[in-house]
Structure formats: C-alpha cells, structure tokens
Motif scaffolding. Sequence first.
Motif, short mmCIF file in Angstrom:
data_model
loop_
_atom_site.label_atom_id
_atom_site.label_comp_id
_atom_site.label_asym_id
_atom_site.label_seq_id
_atom_site.Cartn_x
_atom_site.Cartn_y
_atom_site.Cartn_z
N LEU A 199 -8.84 0.56 11.20
CA LEU A 199 -7.30 0.73 11.11
C LEU A 199 -6.95 2.19 11.19
O LEU A 199 -7.41 3.11 10.55
CB LEU A 199 -6.67 0.19 9.69
N SER A 200 -5.84 2.27 12.14
CA SER A 200 -5.13 3.62 12.07
C SER A 200 -3.67 3.49 11.98
O SER A 200 -3.23 2.75 12.86
CB SER A 200 -5.58 4.26 13.62
N VAL A 201 -3.17 4.09 10.98
CA VAL A 201 -1.68 4.07 11.02
C VAL A 201 -1.02 5.38 10.81
O VAL A 201 -1.66 6.03 10.00
CB VAL A 201 -1.21 3.16 9.56
N ALA A 202 -0.06 5.70 11.65
CA ALA A 202 0.35 6.97 11.43
C ALA A 202 1.86 6.98 11.94
O ALA A 202 2.19 6.26 12.86
CB ALA A 202 -0.26 7.96 12.48
N PRO A 203 2.89 7.95 11.49
CA PRO A 203 4.29 8.00 11.99
C PRO A 203 4.07 8.82 13.25
O PRO A 203 3.21 9.59 13.48
CB PRO A 203 4.68 8.80 10.78
#
Length: 103
Positions: free
Chosen positions: A7-11
């Motif tokens: 998982l990679s989550v970023a604004p």
Amino acid sequence: MTVVALLSVAPVIEGSMSGEVAKAVAELDGFDVSYETNPMGTVIEADDVDTLLAAVGAAHKAVDGDRVSTFLKIDDKRGSDASAREKVDAVEAHLGREAKRER
C-alpha cells in the motif's frame, strides 16, 4: 489464508508528505493486520481480503488533501498461508544470503 498487500497512500502536494503518510499508517493500528513501512510503501498482512480492504480504506481516508493518490497491490494466494516473511525467506534461500545490501 494470508493476504499480503503493498500500500502507498499520499496526498498530491508539494513538499514533505511524511506527516500525512504517518496518519495513514497509524490508521492501520485499528485493524487486525500486521504491517511494515518502507521508503516505497507499507506491506500489510491480513487473514482475509475483507479485513485488508477495510484497513486500506481507513488509511486512504485518513490522509488530508484535495487529492489523495493510493496504490494497492494485493497477493491473495488462496491455497497458501505463506506470510510475507516466508516469501522473503524463500528468495533468500535461493540467493544464499540476505536479500538486502547497503551501499
């Protein structure tokens, strides 16, 4: 069954994203998953895909911003209970060494 995911989550913002990424990672603590964060994302293990997806959804929602980018790769090998560590161990057995190198 063990489900393993990256998982990679970023604004989508200029500058450091670490504070927002930390919010996403902290959200995983509310679920029955194990995880390890690295420079490129977070590897998550869960007993089933529903638990995994609930955790990922919460992580995504935890990040503030007008635009949030989430990448998810799932390995749902339904006939096996191999953990992420066991998968790395198998590669290291073929290498005959640790699958890591410092420059």
